[in-house]
Design a protein around this motif. Structure first.
Motif, PDB file in Angstrom:
ATOM      1  N   LYS A 244       0.832  -1.209   0.000  1.00 47.78           N
ATOM      2  CA  LYS A 244       0.000   0.000   0.000  1.00 47.78           C
ATOM      3  C   LYS A 244       0.864   1.256   0.000  1.00 47.78           C
ATOM      4  CE  LYS A 244      -4.146  -1.818   2.293  1.00 47.78           C
ATOM      5  NZ  LYS A 244      -5.004  -1.751   3.517  1.00 47.78           N
ATOM      6  N   ARG A 245       1.960   1.215   0.740  1.00 47.31           N
ATOM      7  CA  ARG A 245       2.837   2.381   0.813  1.00 47.31           C
ATOM      8  C   ARG A 245       3.588   2.590  -0.502  1.00 47.31           C
ATOM      9  NH1 ARG A 245       5.325   0.677   4.709  1.00 47.31           N
ATOM     10  NH2 ARG A 245       7.286  -0.002   3.779  1.00 47.31           N
ATOM     11  N   LEU A 246       3.998   1.529  -1.134  1.00 49.28           N
ATOM     12  CA  LEU A 246       4.786   1.626  -2.366  1.00 49.28           C
ATOM     13  C   LEU A 246       3.915   1.900  -3.597  1.00 49.28           C
ATOM     14  CD1 LEU A 246       7.175  -1.375  -1.662  1.00 49.28           C
ATOM     15  CD2 LEU A 246       7.856   1.032  -1.764  1.00 49.28           C
ATOM     16  N   PHE A 247       2.629   1.529  -3.515  1.00 50.99           N
ATOM     17  CA  PHE A 247       1.724   1.740  -4.642  1.00 50.99           C
ATOM     18  C   PHE A 247       0.520   2.571  -4.188  1.00 50.99           C
ATOM     19  CE2 PHE A 247       3.965  -2.208  -5.608  1.00 50.99           C
ATOM     20  CZ  PHE A 247       4.423  -1.963  -6.900  1.00 50.99           C
ATOM     21  N   PRO A 248       0.752   3.859  -3.874  1.00 52.91           N
ATOM     22  CA  PRO A 248      -0.373   4.721  -3.500  1.00 52.91           C
ATOM     23  C   PRO A 248      -1.185   5.100  -4.726  1.00 52.91           C
ATOM     24  CG  PRO A 248       1.623   6.007  -3.634  1.00 52.91           C
ATOM     25  CD  PRO A 248       2.034   4.580  -3.871  1.00 52.91           C
ATOM     26  N   LYS A 249      -2.259   5.766  -4.522  1.00 55.19           N
ATOM     27  CA  LYS A 249      -3.117   6.196  -5.619  1.00 55.19           C
ATOM     28  C   LYS A 249      -2.342   7.094  -6.579  1.00 55.19           C
ATOM     29  CE  LYS A 249      -7.717   8.025  -6.556  1.00 55.19           C
ATOM     30  NZ  LYS A 249      -8.973   8.564  -5.960  1.00 55.19           N
ATOM     31  N   GLY A 250      -2.424   6.786  -7.865  1.00 54.05           N
ATOM     32  CA  GLY A 250      -1.730   7.558  -8.889  1.00 54.05           C
ATOM     33  C   GLY A 250      -0.341   7.051  -9.221  1.00 54.05           C
ATOM     34  N   ALA A 251       0.219   6.167  -8.402  1.00 53.45           N
ATOM     35  CA  ALA A 251       1.550   5.633  -8.679  1.00 53.45           C
ATOM     36  C   ALA A 251       1.465   4.576  -9.782  1.00 53.45           C
ATOM     37  CB  ALA A 251       2.145   5.018  -7.413  1.00 53.45           C
ATOM     38  N   PRO A 252       2.502   4.462 -10.621  1.00 53.52           N
ATOM     39  CA  PRO A 252       2.481   3.417 -11.667  1.00 53.52           C
ATOM     40  C   PRO A 252       2.461   2.027 -11.049  1.00 53.52           C
ATOM     41  CG  PRO A 252       4.658   4.425 -11.489  1.00 53.52           C
ATOM     42  CD  PRO A 252       3.744   5.237 -10.636  1.00 53.52           C
ATOM     43  N   VAL A 253       1.546   1.207 -11.503  1.00 59.85           N
ATOM     44  CA  VAL A 253       1.409  -0.136 -10.938  1.00 59.85           C
ATOM     45  C   VAL A 253       1.696  -1.235 -11.961  1.00 59.85           C
ATOM     46  CG1 VAL A 253      -1.051  -0.349 -11.463  1.00 59.85           C
ATOM     47  CG2 VAL A 253      -0.122  -1.532  -9.474  1.00 59.85           C
ATOM     48  N   ASN A 254       1.685  -0.870 -13.249  1.00 59.68           N
ATOM     49  CA  ASN A 254       1.942  -1.861 -14.309  1.00 59.68           C
ATOM     50  C   ASN A 254       3.436  -1.924 -14.602  1.00 59.68           C
ATOM     51  OD1 ASN A 254      -0.800  -2.617 -14.741  1.00 59.68           O
ATOM     52  ND2 ASN A 254      -1.108  -0.646 -15.755  1.00 59.68           N
ATOM     53  N   LEU A 255       4.177  -2.375 -13.634  1.00 59.96           N
ATOM     54  CA  LEU A 255       5.627  -2.475 -13.747  1.00 59.96           C
ATOM     55  C   LEU A 255       6.025  -3.879 -14.204  1.00 59.96           C
ATOM     56  CD1 LEU A 255       6.508  -0.876 -10.292  1.00 59.96           C
ATOM     57  CD2 LEU A 255       6.325   0.309 -12.488  1.00 59.96           C
ATOM     58  N   VAL A 256       7.148  -3.956 -14.881  1.00 62.54           N
ATOM     59  CA  VAL A 256       7.738  -5.246 -15.217  1.00 62.54           C
ATOM     60  C   VAL A 256       8.845  -5.530 -14.215  1.00 62.54           C
ATOM     61  CG1 VAL A 256       9.072  -6.542 -16.906  1.00 62.54           C
ATOM     62  CG2 VAL A 256       7.174  -5.124 -17.656  1.00 62.54           C
ATOM     63  N   VAL A 257       8.731  -6.665 -13.542  1.00 63.31           N
ATOM     64  CA  VAL A 257       9.699  -7.068 -12.524  1.00 63.31           C
ATOM     65  C   VAL A 257      10.569  -8.177 -13.099  1.00 63.31           C
ATOM     66  CG1 VAL A 257       9.994  -8.021 -10.206  1.00 63.31           C
ATOM     67  CG2 VAL A 257       8.097  -6.451 -10.688  1.00 63.31           C
ATOM     68  N   GLU A 258      11.880  -7.998 -13.014  1.00 63.55           N
ATOM     69  CA  GLU A 258      12.815  -9.016 -13.485  1.00 63.55           C
ATOM     70  C   GLU A 258      13.252  -9.868 -12.307  1.00 63.55           C
ATOM     71  OE1 GLU A 258      16.102  -7.336 -15.520  1.00 63.55           O
ATOM     72  OE2 GLU A 258      14.952  -6.724 -17.274  1.00 63.55           O
ATOM     73  N   SER A 259      13.093 -11.173 -12.452  1.00 62.72           N
ATOM     74  CA  SER A 259      13.580 -12.092 -11.425  1.00 62.72           C
ATOM     75  C   SER A 259      14.376 -13.187 -12.104  1.00 62.72           C
ATOM     76  CB  SER A 259      12.414 -12.699 -10.642  1.00 62.72           C
ATOM     77  OG  SER A 259      11.576 -13.448 -11.494  1.00 62.72           O
ATOM     78  N   ARG A 260      15.373 -13.696 -11.404  1.00 61.15           N
ATOM     79  CA  ARG A 260      16.242 -14.708 -11.996  1.00 61.15           C
ATOM     80  C   ARG A 260      15.608 -16.078 -11.906  1.00 61.15           C
ATOM     81  NH1 ARG A 260      22.274 -16.003  -9.809  1.00 61.15           N
ATOM     82  NH2 ARG A 260      21.071 -17.274  -8.351  1.00 61.15           N
ATOM     83  N   GLY A 261      15.511 -16.762 -13.042  1.00 58.83           N
ATOM     84  CA  GLY A 261      14.943 -18.103 -13.055  1.00 58.83           C
ATOM     85  C   GLY A 261      15.973 -19.160 -12.736  1.00 58.83           C
ATOM     86  N   GLY A 262      15.539 -20.413 -12.694  1.00 55.71           N
ATOM     87  CA  GLY A 262      16.448 -21.510 -12.354  1.00 55.71           C
ATOM     88  C   GLY A 262      17.206 -22.067 -13.534  1.00 55.71           C
ATOM     89  N   ASP A 263      16.773 -21.778 -14.763  1.00 54.31           N
ATOM     90  CA  ASP A 263      17.415 -22.311 -15.954  1.00 54.31           C
ATOM     91  C   ASP A 263      18.500 -21.368 -16.449  1.00 54.31           C
ATOM     92  OD1 ASP A 263      15.679 -24.477 -15.921  1.00 54.31           O
ATOM     93  OD2 ASP A 263      14.184 -23.417 -17.134  1.00 54.31           O
ATOM     94  N   MET A 264      19.471 -21.947 -17.154  1.00 54.24           N
ATOM     95  CA  MET A 264      20.547 -21.148 -17.716  1.00 54.24           C
ATOM     96  C   MET A 264      20.485 -21.212 -19.237  1.00 54.24           C
ATOM     97  SD  MET A 264      23.747 -21.963 -15.164  1.00 54.24           S
ATOM     98  CE  MET A 264      24.600 -20.452 -15.589  1.00 54.24           C
ATOM     99  N   ARG A 265      20.960 -20.147 -19.891  1.00 50.34           N
ATOM    100  CA  ARG A 265      20.955 -20.112 -21.355  1.00 50.34           C
ATOM    101  C   ARG A 265      22.127 -19.289 -21.837  1.00 50.34           C
ATOM    102  NH1 ARG A 265      16.110 -16.482 -23.646  1.00 50.34           N
ATOM    103  NH2 ARG A 265      17.322 -16.942 -25.511  1.00 50.34           N
ATOM    104  N   TRP A 266      22.491 -19.493 -23.130  1.00 51.69           N
ATOM    105  CA  TRP A 266      23.563 -18.718 -23.747  1.00 51.69           C
ATOM    106  C   TRP A 266      23.002 -17.390 -24.258  1.00 51.69           C
ATOM    107  CZ3 TRP A 266      28.412 -20.109 -23.059  1.00 51.69           C
ATOM    108  CH2 TRP A 266      28.709 -21.451 -22.810  1.00 51.69           C
TER     109      TRP A 266
END
Length: 464
Positions: free
Chosen positions: A80-102
């Protein structure tokens, strides 16, 4: 770590990457023709489908660990504190997966790194069942159609079995028939008992009970039957699921249920699923692309309860599949590694319904591969009036197996010098006269229970 590649290796890697991307694009482009619903990526390519008030341009990428921590732990006050009214909520979050690739970062230099998974705050809350956080994000106008990682938040909620999250997303306009990058609708990812509430909400919001997956051409009923989900099967049937739909492998839901490997503790669930499908009109004779019937597959998975059910419903006991195997061949091939599933019951049921037997010259080979299940050997050998036991028979049984089942194998190898008993020969003669009708004729003879069981090849743990 990084490696320098030769020009030819570099070209090969780039060609592979292009082929993979082309295959992925072909999957997405094929979806409308097969399912009638557009995958999100193609919808973006065809033009804007979002509300006019939606911001243009690529979505913001969030790498703030404070935001990540609040979302992944479901800390409602922090969200609630990080996403108050009017704040952008459609963010893309990058997280590291378990698979590896070249990944090629510079000319001629490729790095082996962890694959980055793209998600959104909505996906994280839905996939982890944080309904309160999800409700707050939706009230802040989070876009339920975003799918940066190739899947929607609704798919995430259904895959995790979070019914309240699925209901919230659907009530805010999520598409119950959205297709992810693997060509699956939300109903196709309802694969656990906990996902039943999700499936109910999806159907109430217009999900297609007979929607087909892109690659396997499965319906939700196929998926539920394959996972032994009785309540899901009942639900889909009540919503008009077609019980004889065949997927790309030619399997109906009944074939799919019989084909799934089953631990002994799961056999009862699959029996109830098969019984429900049969009551709904499933055909026990339907063959897949390899001409395998449900009975073939139930024998292969060594589920004696399902085998007996299919035989009572008129399954053909000697139907050959494409490779020339009858159901009897399938169970004998599986006995060695499924001895806990009581393969002897399957062999007995097949023989009592008139199954073909093994060529006598191959019995030594059967003994070699099935020796850890002496009851299977017993019931099979008791269908012959005479046996030609050779040294190869005793050599086929390892010493440790012989010691474990010493009484049975001593009685068997004693027949090398002794003919079968007169009682056994009389049994064989009567069974020959009742060929294929033993299971229904013997109970009508009015014989004592002991004799009935004897004629039906009951187990005695020795041969005579």
């Amino acid at each position: 770590m990084s490696f320098a590649f030769s020009p030819s290796a570099l070209r090969s890697l780039r060609a592979d990457e292009m082929l993979l991307e082309q295959h992925r694009r072909q999957k997405l482009l094929a979806a409308p023709r097969l399912t009638g619903y557009l995958p999100k990526r193609e919808a973006w390519d065809k033009g804007p489908t979002r509300a006019a008030s939606a911001p243009s341009g690529p979505p913001l990428v969030c790498r703030d660990l404070v935001v990540h921590n609040a979302l992944f732990t479901g800390d409602l006050e922090a969200v609630k504190r990080l996403f108050p009214k009017g704040a952008p909520v459609n963010l893309v979050v990058e997280s590291r997966g378990g698979d590896m690739r070249w990944i090629c970062r510079n000319q001629g230099l490729w790095s082996l790194t962890y694959e980055q998974e793209l998600t959104t705050p909505l996906h994280i809350a839905a996939g982890r069942g944080f309904a309160d956080c999800l409700r707050h994000l939706l009230r802040r106008e989070a876009d339920v159609t975003l799918s940066p990682g190739g899947t929607t938040a609704l798919h995430e909620a259904c895959e995790g079995g979070h019914g309240e999250c699925a209901r919230l997303l659907l009530s805010y306009g999520a598409n119950a028939n959205a297709v992810n990058e693997d060509g699956l609708m939300p109903l196709h990812v309802c694969t656990s008992p906990e996902s039943l509430e999700c499936a109910k909400h999806l159907l109430q919001f217009g999900a297609a009970a007979n929607g087909r997956s892109l690659e396997e051409d499965d319906t939700p009923l196929h998926v539920a039957a394959r996972h032994g989900l009785l309540d899901h099967v009942d639900l889909y049937l009540r919503y008009g699921a077609e019980v004889e739909k065949q997927n790309d492998e030619g399997q109906t839901p009944l074939n799919a249920a019989c084909s799934e490997p089953q631990a002994p503790e799961d056999r009862e669930r699959y029996l109830r699923v098969c019984r429900m499908l049969l009551r709904a009109g499933a055909d026990v004779h339907t063959e897949d692309r390899d001409n395998q019937t449900p009975l073939h597959m139930a024998c292969k998975q060594v589920n004696p309860d399902v085998v007996e059910l299919l035989l009572r419903r008129g399954a053909s006991v000697n139907c050959m599949c494409y490779s020339g195997d009858a159901p009897m061949h399938n169970v004998l091939k599986a006995t060695a590694y499924k001895s806990r599933n009581q393969p002897e019951r399957v062999v007995r049921a097949l023989l009592n319904h008139g199954s073909i037997r093994v060529w006598p010259g191959a019995l030594a080979k059967v003994l070699k591969y099935c020796c850890t299940s002496p009851r299977t050997i017993e019931v099979l050998l008791n269908s012959y009036d005479r046996l030609k036991i050779t040294d190869a028979w005793s050599e086929a049984v390892p010493p440790d197996v012989f010691q474990e089942h010493r009484q049975f194998y001593e009685s068997l190898f004693a027949l090398k010098q002794t003919p079968r008993s007169l009682q056994h020969l009389a049994r064989c003669k009567l069974r020959l006269l009742l060929e294929g009708r033993v299971h229904e004729a013997v109970p009508k003879l009015g014989l004592p229970t002991f004799l009935q069981n004897y004629l039906l090849l009951d187990f005695r743990d020795y041969v005579h």
